[in-house]
Every structure is written in C-alpha cells, then in structure tokens.
Design a protein around this motif. Structure first.
Motif, PDB file in Angstrom:
ATOM      1  N   PHE A 105       1.313  -1.154  -0.319  1.00  0.00           N
ATOM      2  CA  PHE A 105      -0.182  -0.024  -0.696  1.00  0.00           C
ATOM      3  C   PHE A 105       0.984   1.292  -0.129  1.00  0.00           C
ATOM      4  O   PHE A 105       0.646   2.114  -0.836  1.00  0.00           O
ATOM      5  N   VAL A 106       2.170   0.842   1.152  1.00  0.00           N
ATOM      6  CA  VAL A 106       3.418   2.318   0.871  1.00  0.00           C
ATOM      7  C   VAL A 106       3.236   2.534  -0.374  1.00  0.00           C
ATOM      8  O   VAL A 106       3.537   3.762  -0.850  1.00  0.00           O
ATOM      9  N   GLY A 107       3.966   1.201  -1.511  1.00  0.00           N
ATOM     10  CA  GLY A 107       4.327   1.251  -2.954  1.00  0.00           C
ATOM     11  C   GLY A 107       3.497   2.124  -3.281  1.00  0.00           C
ATOM     12  O   GLY A 107       3.876   2.760  -4.265  1.00  0.00           O
ATOM     13  N   ASN A 108       2.209   1.695  -3.046  1.00  0.00           N
ATOM     14  CA  ASN A 108       1.170   1.823  -4.192  1.00  0.00           C
ATOM     15  C   ASN A 108       0.994   3.339  -4.187  1.00  0.00           C
ATOM     16  O   ASN A 108       0.862   4.603  -5.110  1.00  0.00           O
ATOM     17  N   CYS A 109       0.910   4.414  -2.785  1.00  0.00           N
ATOM     18  CA  CYS A 109       0.778   5.328  -2.302  1.00  0.00           C
ATOM     19  C   CYS A 109       2.093   6.246  -3.405  1.00  0.00           C
ATOM     20  O   CYS A 109       1.416   6.720  -3.826  1.00  0.00           O
ATOM     21  N   ILE A 110       3.277   5.712  -3.458  1.00  0.00           N
ATOM     22  CA  ILE A 110       4.238   6.747  -4.396  1.00  0.00           C
ATOM     23  C   ILE A 110       4.028   6.516  -5.545  1.00  0.00           C
ATOM     24  O   ILE A 110       3.945   7.254  -6.305  1.00  0.00           O
ATOM     25  N   VAL A 111       4.050   5.199  -5.937  1.00  0.00           N
ATOM     26  CA  VAL A 111       2.633   5.374  -7.271  1.00  0.00           C
ATOM     27  C   VAL A 111       2.163   6.780  -7.830  1.00  0.00           C
ATOM     28  O   VAL A 111       2.131   7.255  -8.735  1.00  0.00           O
ATOM     29  N   LEU A 112       0.855   6.658  -7.080  1.00  0.00           N
ATOM     30  CA  LEU A 112       0.085   7.503  -6.838  1.00  0.00           C
ATOM     31  C   LEU A 112       0.715   8.775  -7.159  1.00  0.00           C
ATOM     32  O   LEU A 112       0.298   9.970  -7.851  1.00  0.00           O
ATOM     33  N   PHE A 113       1.500   9.526  -6.079  1.00  0.00           N
ATOM     34  CA  PHE A 113       2.252  10.632  -6.070  1.00  0.00           C
ATOM     35  C   PHE A 113       2.883  10.819  -7.414  1.00  0.00           C
ATOM     36  O   PHE A 113       3.054  12.324  -7.449  1.00  0.00           O
ATOM     37  N   ALA A 114       4.073   9.757  -7.581  1.00  0.00           N
ATOM     38  CA  ALA A 114       4.889  10.078  -8.683  1.00  0.00           C
ATOM     39  C   ALA A 114       4.089  10.811 -10.330  1.00  0.00           C
ATOM     40  O   ALA A 114       4.329  11.758 -10.420  1.00  0.00           O
ATOM     41  N   ALA A 115       2.720   9.907 -10.031  1.00  0.00           N
ATOM     42  CA  ALA A 115       2.176   9.998 -11.454  1.00  0.00           C
ATOM     43  C   ALA A 115       0.760  11.115 -11.455  1.00  0.00           C
ATOM     44  O   ALA A 115       1.290  12.397 -11.784  1.00  0.00           O
ATOM     45  N   LEU A 116       0.554  11.364 -10.429  1.00  0.00           N
ATOM     46  CA  LEU A 116      -0.145  13.069  -9.715  1.00  0.00           C
ATOM     47  C   LEU A 116       0.710  13.878 -10.579  1.00  0.00           C
ATOM     48  O   LEU A 116       0.269  15.176 -10.505  1.00  0.00           O
TER      49      LEU A 116
END
Length: 1278
Positions: free
Chosen positions: A952-963
């Motif tokens: 989930f932490v990793g997925n958040c990083i993906v989210l923010f990088a894209a955002l």
C-alpha cells in the motif's frame, strides 16, 4: 551377524494402512494429513508413486491458487498500458486535466487490486506447503515404526532425521513456486505481444537474447543439482559422525581421541566446502546472467529499432512503456531457473523419500500373536529359521521349542551365539524364512541395553498405561528402585535426560525392568537384565521379580542370562550354540546329559554355587539395610548411601550430578534433610518440583539481533572482502541509474526531419554503461560467494573446536539434539542460505534508494511526500520484523523436540513395537509437529499482513509520482515523466523484497549467533601444555599417590570424595569396591580429570597431574570403560584412530583379546565396517574390542571399569587372564561389582560415602570382618 545388506525392493504398498487408519477417529483432524499419505495405491502399479498420493491429497485446495495467479498476471500488464496513456497525456498539451487525474486514479486502483489478489494466492501456497511438510513428517515417522532392522541399517539415524528436516522442507518451498511453471510463460507471452505492438518486429532481437540465455541457465541448474547431491552426501556423513561423537564423547575424552575425530570431521567438511565453492562460482555466473539479461534485451531491441530505419524514433512513450514491460519480463525469466532448481531438488527429495518409504516392512503376521487359550503352550516355535533380512544367511536355524504357560526359561550360551537374536525373533523383529511361531497374549520386553525416554521417571515406568498406585509401589519396590527414588532430586517426578544420562547403567536397567513389570503382560522376554546391576541388587531382583517367588511367578518368562547361580531355579534351560539350540532341559537333566552345558557349568559354578546356600531372608534384609544405621533413621529402609542428596552410583561415569542445572536450589537443602525423607511418599514436595530441570532446553533468544553478530560475520568473511563487495554494489547501481537517466535524455532529443541527431553516441554510451554494470555485478557476486565460504569454514571450525573442548558436564546438560541441530541446521544456513540473502538484501536496498532518487529528480515536490511514507514504512517494518523474528525463533526451538523425539523413537523402536505402543508414539509425534506448526502458521500470516501494508505504501508512491507529473505537466519533459513513473511502478516490488530480505537476514543471521554462543562456554583445561609436558617415557613405574584428594561435581555441591590418602606402588593390582554410590567411579573421574580436584592432588610418578595438559595425561593412562562404545568406521580405526601402530601390533592385540578368529573370519578383516555405535557386533564382542584398544596402548596404568558386566563368564575369565598376563608390570585399578574377580589382587580399597574405610589385602580384610567381609558374604564368597 552383519546386517548391512544394501538391497531395496519395490513394494507396492506405500504404507501399511491396517493399523493407522483407526487413529484418525480418535483425535479428529490431527492425523488427517499423514493419513492421507497412507492410501494404498492400486496393486497394479509396480512402483509406489508418492507424487500421485501427494497430488490426490493436496491438489484440490491448491487448485484455487491457479485462479488468483491468473487474475494477478493479467492485472500486472495494466500498469504499462496506463503509463502509455499518461505519457501521451503529458505530450498532448490540449488534453483536459481530468483525463490525467482519471489515469492516476486508475493506476492506483489497479495496483491495490493486484496486491490483494497476490497475497490471497500466497496464503494458499504457504498453507499447502505447511500441510505437505506435516504430512511427510508424519508418514516418515509412521514408516520408521514398521521398517525392518536390515532396512534400518541401510539408512542411518542421521539420514532419516535429514529426510524429516531437509527433504520435507524442500516440498514446502516447492509449493510456493510450482505455479510459476505455467504463470511465467504466460507472462512472457503477454509481455511480448504488447512489446510487438509498441516496437514492431525489432522485439525479436530481444527475444533472441532471452532464448539464448535459457540454455545457459538450464545447464547451470543441472550442475547445481549434481553439486547439491554431492553436498547432501557429505553432510549426511558429517552429521552421522557428529552424532556418534556426541554419543560417545565420554569415551573420546577418556582416550584423548578428540583430535583424531576432529580431523575426520574436518576431512568430510573439506569435501563439502570444495563442492560449495564450485556451486558458489556457478551462483556468481548465474547472478551475472540474471542482472544483465533485462539490460541486454533492452539494448539489443533499442539498437535494432533505431538502426532498422532512420525514421524510427525512440520517444518517451516507446522507450518507457517498453522498459516497464521488460521489467515485468525480468521476473518470470529470473524465477524460472529458481523454479526449475526447486523442482529438481524436490525430485531428489522425492526419490530419497520414496526409497525410504518403500523399504521392506516387518511382516506383522510372521509371528502369530493370539489371545491366551489353553492350547499347547504360550510360546510355540516349530522348525523356524530366521535371518536379519531377506537376503542374509539365516542367523537362527531350525529352532524348535514350546514354553508352557507360566514357566521360567533360561537361554544361555557364548557371546554372539544368537541369544538376543532369539528374543528378537519372538518379537517379530527378524525375517522368518520358514516355520511356525505363536506367542500368546501381550508381550513385555527388556532389552540388553536399556532404552530410556527423556521424560519423568514415572512416565518411563508407566509407559502410557494408566496409573495404579498400589501396583506402581509394588513394582518399584520389587525392582529395587526405592533407594534411588530417595536420592533423585524429585523422586519419581525427576526428569530423566536423553538416553537416561542422569541414571547409572544399573538404574537404567532397573527402570527398563520396572516398565516391563508394570505393564502386566502375559509373556516376558528379558535380555540379560541382571548384567548391569550389583550382585546383591541382582539377587534381590531375581527373587522379587523374575524368580519362582517373584511378582511375575504366574507369567511366562524367557530370560537370557550369563549368571550361572540362577540356573537351578529355572524350569527349562535352552543352550544355544551358533544360532541353533544345542541342548534343552531342566538343570538336573542337562547335568546328567554331561554335554556342553555341564562343561560350561563346571568352569563357573564353584565360585558362585554358595549363593544358593545362604538363600535365606537374612541376606535380603541386609541388601536393603543401611550401612550405618543412624539412631534416628527409620529401621533399615535407607538403602544406599547418599552423598549430599546425590547418588554417586554404580555406573562409573553415569553419575548423578547431572541433574542439577544452574537453577538448582535443591542441593543446598538436602544437607539438612538427608536422613529424614520418608520412603512412604515417593514424591518430594512440589515446592522443589520446578526448582531444577535436567536438560537445558534449546532456548529462544529475544530482542534484536545485536550488531556484533553482523560484525562477527563480517570478520569471519574478512573485512577486506566485505568492504570490496559493498563498493562493487554501489558501482553497479550507479551505472544502472545513469543508463536509465541517459535513456530519458535520449528520448527527449528533438526530432529533425523525422530522425534524431545523435543516435550513435546515445546508443554507444547506453551500451558502455550497461557493460560496466555487468562487470560490477560479476565482481560483487564472486566476492560475496567466496567470502561466504571463508565464513562457513571459519565458523564451523570454531564450533567444532569449542564443542570438543567443552567439559563433560556440558554434554550432560545439553541434549544431543541441540548440538546436532547446531551442526546440521545452523551450519547449513551459514553455508548456503546467508550468502544469497546478503546479495539480495544489498540489491534491494540500493534499488529502493535508486528509485527514490529518480522520482526526486523528475518531480522535486515529491520530497514532501517521500519522508512521511518512508516513516510509515519503517514503523511497519520494525513492528513486523520484531514479530517475525520471535516467531521464527519459536519455530526453530519447537523444531528440536520433533527431532529429539524422532531420534529417541528410532533408538527404542523394538521396545515400542514389543509393547505395541506405536499408536501413542505416533500421537505424541503429531502433537510435537503441531506445536511446531503453531509457531510457523502465524509467521506465514504475519508475512501476508506486512506485504499488504507495504505494498500500500508502494502504491501511494506510484499515486504521488503520477499525480505530481500530472500537476506539473507543463514544466516536465515526457522522458522524465516516463522515467519517474516507470521507476515508481517497480518500487512496490523492491519494498516488498527489502522487508522480506531484512527479516530473512535477521532470522538467518541468528544461526551465526547460535553457533557463536558455544564459544563463550566454559572449557576444560588445555589439551597440552608445552612447558609442563612430561617426558615421553612417563610414567615409568606407574606409582599413583592420592594426597588429601577431594572431588565435587559442581561448585555448590558437597564433596563426593573427601580426604583420600593412599599410595599405590607401580605394578600393584588394586580392587576398588563399595556399595552403590560410595564414590568408586568418582575416583576414576578424578584420575582422568574429567572432573577437576576440589582439594588435594594426585601425583603419578612424581608429577602432579593437574599441572600437565589433559591429553598428556589421558594418553598415558588406559581405561576399559563400562559401556563399550564403538564408532562407525573400520575396525582398525576403532582400535587405532591416529594410525600409530602397525598391522602386526593390531593383530597381536586382537589375538590377546580373543578376537583374532572372529576378525579373521570377516571378509574385510581389519577394514570391517562397524555400523553406527558398533551395532553389528554383539555387546560382548564390543567389550573385547575395548580390551584390544587397551592392549594396543600398553600404558603403565590401567583402569578397569567393571568392564566385564556384559560378557558371559567364560569371556570374563579370558579377559581377566589376559589382564593378568599382559599387564603384569602395570598398575591396575579395577572397579569391581563381581567380587570374585578381585580376590587375588594385591590390595582392595573399600570406599564408603566418599572416604576410604578399609585398604588391605583381600585375605586380611576378610579376617577383619569389616565392610568388605559383609559384601563378600552377600556374594557368597565368605
């Protein structure tokens, strides 16, 4: 007598399911998994197929995982596709903003779904793996209970335990990988399809590179397999040898043979390391191909793509979507070789298991065990011929006899004539070639070498029956165990160590006897139970238990014995010679026949005949009476002398001090209450109940692994290599980041006239960076592998040295299971688990750091979000690692009892079968395995818990990088967006790996900690001290002086020997006698410095023995110990492990030991392989081998430790005469139970309660009418 026939026979029954099928009803689900393996395959299949059974049992549940895996594989490809859309969106300035946010959201949702599905899948796999392992352990245990003796000889205890630990583990590992067999190709095909759409036919260049790498990997997997098999073989041998060393450590110390055996172990270890080194080189090449494969694929594809056509432009979308797909490709390609090698390992294990499970089993119907009916007799044997295995020549020929119900039968004969084999045959332990055997009713069996469980004394006697107080008390009294109970710290609740270490030989034998008597069977088989006990105790037991007036007078009893004096009271006597019954009849009839038996009697009877005359009760009274009756002691029930509550007892060296581990508060109080314990109450008050435990359980350390452990490991590797490998890791990752950053610059090159300008420069630099990455990888991989081997050599050497240098008391406290565990499991971890884990740990650490750096480069605003996410990650990780580490430790601690119990079962399997207690032992084993799984299952679940949170932490990083990329779309080049998002897509996997590796590293580095922990233990004195070493010829006359000598077993205990002052001149023959517990054995322990003197000194020929090295001392004195222990290896090695003597010397010593004929008749003569513990020689023959050892050493001082207890009288006479003639010049100290052996010695030393009471020539002592006289009278010599 040798049962080493190595034959195997395909049996079409995997497991005899008759008996076990019932047990699943009694305890519900417990046994279901093992039960499932006990299905009989259809009779037509010639070879039982284990894999089929495993599939039938565990397949259905496992199939669920297929669905999850497939769903996950499809979701994996959503990432790159969404990335494509995102890059297009950044490129297309006119697209509305909501599109960007929609893609970002979609990316996040997909990633989260992927996480949940994947971990559901893993959970199923791990649970299946756990069930597989349980089932295999269960089935091995059940099989071990029914396997024939000859088949057991083909697999040593060490190998069978390895099947249980290592091979079962292999299946467990396989369960998690097996789905990759179809999933990996599926992923590859999907990835290639998407790549084709992206880059067109130039993908084929990349595919070609991949295909080329497959055979390379396959070849390496095959090589690894062959090395694996070789290494397993060396490991089996090493563990087998260690097992024996630990079982016979006492003998090694007495003979000062530690160095010879250390060399033997190191020789095997050297072979093992050689193989390890080869597999390390392979692993290095393997890592190199792995890490470079994805890069080479990308390089070749891009190169072909740009070179094929000038107008092919490498833009951000093409480059980074392709890179993301290549990264997906990397996983299945990496994992395939692992899966293949895992399958290969499992198939090796499957074969080993199948061989073991198809060993021949005892035929339960060869002996008819019927209920009691009043037919011909309770044991009927007609024309029966038996051998130890189907292929061996018969060991017993045409045996005919009938035993009427309730009669007492003696079996007599020379050493090795088949007396014990006859009992084994009646128990159904041998292979019946022909004939008819009936044994009515239940059987109780007392083996020649008592088998004692690691449980309380009471449990040992009751042996699974229900408790019947009055019967139990009667049994204990009859077996002369009352005095022992008073001495044991907690009466019959005292815990007995493994193999009964804290009981003397005599006590073990009596406990074994009590077990048989308590179980109230119909037929009793006794294999020489009276040999290990003192004469007066033996007499008591015969009268109260076995004889015509004993507890068992109405039962059928078969007694194998060497004691002539009981023969007149027998109903029938069977005389055996060379596996046949030569004569049979009552005592009187046999005397009339005047055959071999009469001859045999004439030789021996004179000395012992008188015993019958004094057969009145008075002599019995005296047996139990105290030696000095205190005024306040209850009349004559105090039995044996107690020194400070510790029985110092009849078996030399099996002394009672062992029970007291450090927590003991017991000994301090006993000083006061020594003579006030009442016999009525066998159990000591419960207050003391938990105040001591005998064996120190394998402890679980708590808390974090200290940094020093890592430091120790780095030192073991060598600091130079350690730092070099860290440096190479850095180089590798810097090169890798640079090459990807370069790629993003390349994709941002402006397009002029439909082409890019600097393709050649860009391509060249990209390639060069890749190659330098490869070189660094190869370098660090070699460094870590070689370093790992240095470390394992160093750590094993230390461990071995430290264990061998430990004092005897350490081995008495530490169960051998723990030590064997250190040498197998922990060393195996250090050899083959830690180096790869270190590689992966370093790799994932640098990967995560690299990904963060790239994201920060692209979108510096991410600096706001990465630290808080990092913090969450750290918290979760610390929380998890603490839990998982403890669970792992609990799991490994609960594993030891499974092996200990299994080991114990293997040693006592004939007893368990005789008493028909298989059910109970199987249930016990199941319970122990369950205990182990209780620790293992939570750790699986904890892994899942962690992974979901981390991802989930990793997925958040993906989210923010894209955002952030969407927000800053106008400032960013598409190349950087592509770079940053494609790295963030990988970060989830890296984070997962990193935690996994951190926890693996922590849990496995514990092995180093546990191996190191023995380095801090107390050690014995130095083995040799250069400056104090005595002359080579010392001792020249063999004069021994004890000056004010005192001995205690531990600092907090009273003296066991006090104030011993005596001078023994060179060449004197001294007998040492005393009631059980007088300190006879303690004297020899002091002489060999097994225990150091507490006060005073021992001087041999003018040299104080405390001042010289232990080996210098022990090489110069020879002992013939009570328990004859041999090691597996050639007979020659057993006699002369240092190869100091010529063959003539050895033959001469064998001749004098009356073994020459026997050894000459063996096919391999001196190179005859002794099996583990010397089991293919009879006990008497082993005793003679010990005598031959002593003759070879020919030292000036000889100590005999009641060395003739296990041999028949004839052999006893041979030994005595040999000692008289060969050691005429030498000083001989004999600890005697049979007084007639020392009647012609120069002096007799009578000990009582640790002090010398009388010391004079035997004749003078008899006239003095003292203690010696009363003992002689008991034995009918006065």
């Amino acid at each position: 007598m040798c049962y080493n026939s190595y034959f195997r026979q395909p049996l079409n029954i995997l497991y005899s399911s008759k008996k076990q099928q019932k047990s699943s009803d009694s305890n519900g689900e417990v046994t279901e998994e093992a039960e499932a393996l006990i299905i009989k395959p259809s009779q037509r299949s010639s070879e039982a197929s284990l894999s089929k059974v495993l599939y039938k049992t565990f397949g259905p549940y496992f199939l669920m995982s297929f669905l999850f895996k497939a769903a996950h594989d499809l979701l994996m490809f959503a990432g790159p596709e969404i990335l494509k859309l995102l890059i297009n969106f950044v490129n297309n300035k006119s697209a509305p903003n909501w599109q960007g946010y929609f893609y970002t959201g979609l990316l996040f949702v997909c990633a989260c779904l992927q996480t949940l599905i994947l971990h559901q899948y893993f959970h199923i796999c791990f649970v299946t793996g756990m069930r597989l392992k349980t089932a295999i352990v269960g089935v091995i245990y059940r099989k071990a209970l029914v396997i024939t003796n000859s088949a057991r000889k083909t697999s040593t205890v060490g190998e069978i335990v390895n099947l249980m630990s290592v091979d079962a583990q292999r299946f467990m590992d396989l369960a998690t990988y097996i789905n990759m067999i179809w999933s990996a190709p599926l992923q590859v095909i999907l990835a290639l399809y998407l790549l084709w759409q992206n880059l067109g036919p130039s993908v084929l260049a990349g595919v070609a590179v991949m295909i080329l790498l497959v055979p390379v990997n396959a070849v390496m997997a095959m090589k690894t397999k062959t090395y694996q098999v070789a290494q397993m073989k060396s490991k089996d041998n090493r563990i087998k040898l260690m097992n024996e060393i630990l079982n016979g450590i006492k003998v090694l110390k007495l003979y000062a043979w530690e160095l010879a055996f250390r060399e033997k172990v190191l020789e095997i270890r050297q072979k093992e390391l050689k193989v390890l080194k080869k597999s390390a080189y392979l692993a290095a090449v393997g890592t190199f191909t792995w890490v470079c494969a994805p890069f080479l694929v990308a390089l070749s594809t891009f190169a072909v793509y740009v070179k094929m056509d000038e107008n092919n432009i490498l833009d951000a979308q093409k480059a980074f979507v392709s890179l993301a797909l290549f990264n997906i490709l990397r996983f299945p390609l990496n994992i395939l070789p692992m899966v293949i090698s895992s399958i290969v390992e499992a198939s090796v294990s499957l074969k080993r298991l199948r061989v073991f499970l198809s060993h021949e089993e005892l035929d339960p119907d060869s002996i008819i065990r019927g209920p009691i009916t009043n037919a011909e007799g309770s044991i009927v044997v007609k024309n029966a011929t038996f051998s130890w295995s189907k292929t061996d020549p018969p060991a017993l020929n045409s045996i005919n006899f009938t035993v009427p119900e309730g009669s007492l039968i003696a079996v007599v004969g020379q050493v090795g004539c088949g007396k014990s084999s006859l009992l084994s045959a009646l128990l159904g332990e041998m292979d019946k070639k022909e004939g008819y055997v009936v044994v009515k009713g239940s059987i109780a069996y007392v083996p020649q070498q008592a088998w004692i469980q690691n449980a309380t004394l009471e449990d040992n006697i009751i042996f699974g029956r229900e408790m019947n107080e009055s019967r139990y008390k009667r049994v204990i009294e009859a077996c002369a165990l009352l005095p022992d109970l008073e001495i044991l710290p907690m009466g019959d609740r005292t815990e007995i160590g493994e193999k009964g270490v804290n009981l003397s030989g005599g006590q073990k034998q009596r406990v074994s006897l009590a077990r048989a008597v308590y179980c109230n069977a119909d037929t009793y088989l006794f294999d020489d139970p009276l040999s290990a006990v003192d004469a007066h105790v033996g007499k008591h037991i015969f009268e109260k238990v076995i004889g015509p007036k004993g507890i068992l007078k109405n039962k059928t009893r078969v007694l194998v014995t060497h004691a002539v004096n009981y023969l007149p009271q027998m109903d029938t006597i069977l005389v055996m010679t060379d596996g046949e019954i030569s004569e049979m009849g009552s005592y009187q009839e046999l005397l009339k026949q005047d055959g071999a038996f009469a001859e045999f009697l004439r030789t021996y009877a004179n000395a012992e005949q008188n015993m019958e005359s004094s057969d009145s009760d008075s002599s019995l009274e005296r047996t139990i009476q105290p030696l000095e009756t205190d005024a306040n002691s209850p009349s004559g029930k105090e039995g044996r002398p107690v020194e400070n509550g510790v029985l110092v007892n009849e078996a030399p060296g099996k002394l009672m001090h062992r029970q007291l581990s450090n927590s003991s508060t017991y000994s301090r109080e006993t000083g006061k209450s020594q003579h006030q314990s009442s016999t009525a109450d066998l159990q000591k008050p419960l207050a003391e109940k938990n105040s001591w435990k005998l064996t120190e359980a394998d402890t679980a350390k708590t808390g974090r692994v200290k940094a020093t452990v890592y430091w120790e490991y780095m030192k073991a590797i060598g600091l130079y290599i350690s730092f070099l490998s860290i440096f190479l890791f850095m180089c590798n990752h810097i090169a890798s980041l640079a090459s990807n950053y370069w790629l993003s610059l390349w994709t941002d090159d402006p397009v002029v006239n439909g082409t890019q300008q600097y393709t050649n420069v860009r391509l060249g630099v990209y390639g060069a960076l890749g190659i330098s990455q490869g070189i660094a990888v190869f370098g660090y991989s070699m460094a870590v592998s070689i370093g790992g081997i240095f470390a394992s050599r160093h750590l094993h050497l230390d461990l071995l040295h430290n264990v061998l240098r430990s004092p005897m008391s350490f081995f008495e406290r530490t169960p051998s299971g723990n030590l064997v565990n250190r040498f197998s499991k922990e060393i195996d971890t250090i050899d083959s688990t830690i180096p790869p884990i270190i590689k992966m740990f370093m790799g994932s650490t640098f990967n995560v750091i690299g990904a963060c750096i790239i994201i920060l480069l692209a979108t510096p605003i991410a600096a706001v979000i990465i630290p808080p996410l990092g913090l969450v990650y750290l918290l979760v990780q610390r929380f998890y690692v603490a839990t998982s580490r403890q669970l792992k430790r609990l799991e490994s601690v609960s594993r030891s009892p499974v092996y200990s119990h299994f080991n114990e079962t293997l040693l006592g399997v004939s007893v368990i079968r005789a008493f028909e207690e298989q059910k109970r032992f199987i249930k016990q084993n199941d319970i122990k395995v369950d205990e182990n799984q209780k620790a293992y299952y939570p750790s699986i679940v904890a892994n899942r818990w962690l992974a979901v949170r981390l991802e989930f932490v990793g997925n958040c990083i993906v989210l923010f990088a894209a955002l952030f990329a969407v927000i800053a779309r106008n400032k960013l080049s598409p190349g950087l967006v592509g770079l940053s998002v494609s790295y963030s897509l990988q970060i989830t996997a890296y984070l997962n790996w990193l935690v996994r590796m951190t926890s693996d590293l922590e849990t496995n580095i514990v092995a180093v900690e546990r191996v190191k922990e023995y380095a801090e233990m107390e050690k014995e004195a130095e083995w040799s001290i250069e400056e104090a070493a005595p002359a080579n010829t010392w001792p020249e006359e063999g004069k021994v002086e004890f000056r004010g000598f005192g001995l205690r077993y531990r600092e907090d205990l009273d003296l066991v020997l006090k104030n011993i002052n005596i001078t023994i001149n060179g060449g004197e023959k001294i007998g040492i006698v005393g009631r059980t517990g007088a300190g006879k054995s303690s004297l020899t322990l002091g002489l060999f410095r097994i225990n150091e003197a507490a006060e005073g000194e021992i001087i041999i020929d003018g040299i104080n023995i405390a001042k010289i090295g232990l080996h210098d001392l022990r090489f110069k004195i020879t002992i013939i110990p009570q328990d004859p222990i041999l090691f597996s290896g050639s007979l020659r090695m057993n006699l002369d492990p240092f190869d100091q003597h010529s063959d003539e010397d050895i033959w001469r010593s064998l001749e004098l030991a009356h073994l020459k004929n026997f050894v000459s008749s063996l096919p391999d003569k001196l190179n005859h392989e002794c099996s583990e513990g010397g089991e293919n020689l009879s006990v008497g023959q082993r005793q003679l081998v010990c005598l031959a050892r002593a003759l070879l050493r020919k030292s000036k001082i000889l100590v005999l430790d009641e060395a003739t207890a296990a041999v028949d009288l004839e052999t006893d006479n041979l030994i005595q005469s040999t000692i008289k003639s060969q050691f005429e010049e030498c000083t001989v100290l004999t600890i005697a139970h049979r007084l007639n052996t020392i009647m012609d010695y120069t002096r007799v030393l009578v000990l009582d309660r640790g002090e010398v009471v009388e010391c004079d020539s035997p004749d003078n002592l008899l006239q003095a009418k003292g203690l010696f006289y009363s003992m002689a009278k008991d034995s009918g010599l006065a």
